[in-house]
Design a protein around this motif. Structure first.
Motif, PDB file in Angstrom:
ATOM      1  N   GLY A  49       0.813  -1.211   0.000  1.00 17.22           N
ATOM      2  CA  GLY A  49       0.000   0.000   0.000  1.00 17.22           C
ATOM      3  C   GLY A  49       0.843   1.254   0.000  1.00 17.22           C
ATOM      4  N   LEU A  50       1.919   1.235   0.757  1.00 17.57           N
ATOM      5  CA  LEU A  50       2.815   2.385   0.784  1.00 17.57           C
ATOM      6  C   LEU A  50       3.443   2.618  -0.583  1.00 17.57           C
ATOM      7  N   VAL A  51       3.891   1.544  -1.216  1.00 16.78           N
ATOM      8  CA  VAL A  51       4.506   1.656  -2.543  1.00 16.78           C
ATOM      9  C   VAL A  51       3.482   2.151  -3.569  1.00 16.78           C
ATOM     10  N   LEU A  52       2.275   1.581  -3.556  1.00 19.51           N
ATOM     11  CA  LEU A  52       1.251   2.018  -4.505  1.00 19.51           C
ATOM     12  C   LEU A  52       0.827   3.464  -4.263  1.00 19.51           C
ATOM     13  N   GLY A  53       0.788   3.877  -3.014  1.00 16.19           N
ATOM     14  CA  GLY A  53       0.460   5.260  -2.712  1.00 16.19           C
ATOM     15  C   GLY A  53       1.496   6.228  -3.252  1.00 16.19           C
ATOM     16  N   VAL A  54       2.758   5.879  -3.125  1.00 14.28           N
ATOM     17  CA  VAL A  54       3.824   6.736  -3.651  1.00 14.28           C
ATOM     18  C   VAL A  54       3.776   6.767  -5.175  1.00 14.28           C
ATOM     19  N   ILE A  55       3.558   5.606  -5.798  1.00 14.33           N
ATOM     20  CA  ILE A  55       3.484   5.553  -7.258  1.00 14.33           C
ATOM     21  C   ILE A  55       2.280   6.349  -7.761  1.00 14.33           C
ATOM     22  N   GLY A  56       1.134   6.186  -7.123  1.00 16.60           N
ATOM     23  CA  GLY A  56      -0.051   6.936  -7.528  1.00 16.60           C
ATOM     24  C   GLY A  56       0.127   8.433  -7.371  1.00 16.60           C
ATOM     25  N   THR A  57       0.756   8.840  -6.296  1.00 16.85           N
ATOM     26  CA  THR A  57       1.019  10.264  -6.088  1.00 16.85           C
ATOM     27  C   THR A  57       1.993  10.804  -7.128  1.00 16.85           C
ATOM     28  N   ALA A  58       3.016  10.019  -7.454  1.00 17.52           N
ATOM     29  CA  ALA A  58       3.987  10.455  -8.462  1.00 17.52           C
ATOM     30  C   ALA A  58       3.331  10.600  -9.829  1.00 17.52           C
ATOM     31  N   TYR A  59       2.472   9.648 -10.199  1.00 13.85           N
ATOM     32  CA  TYR A  59       1.751   9.768 -11.469  1.00 13.85           C
ATOM     33  C   TYR A  59       0.833  10.979 -11.476  1.00 13.85           C
TER      34      TYR A  59
END
Length: 66
Positions: A49-59
């Motif tokens: 979840g932490l990784v997906l949150g960072v990726i989603g925020t970066a996109y």
């Protein structure tokens, strides 16, 4: 799909982090029996979840950059 809706990735990441926080809490309260599988599931959900949150925020930032 990812580039068109990064908010979906962020929401999935938030749900996984929430699951990674709620499962140990339920184990501490002895609502759910603590097993090795649930322990790894909670830890994995939190990290994913932490990784997906960072990726989603970066996109999101990348697409809305001015």
């Amino acid at each position: 799909m990812i580039e068109k809706d990064p908010k979906l990735i962020f929401i999935i990441g938030f749900v996984l982090v929430l699951l990674g926080a709620v499962l140990p809490w339920l184990m501490i309260l002895q609502v759910v029996k603590s097993t090795i599988f649930l322990n790894f599931l909670a830890a994995g959900a939190s990290v994913a979840g932490l990784v997906l949150g960072v990726i989603g925020t970066a996109y999101y930032v990348r697409l809305n950059k001015r």
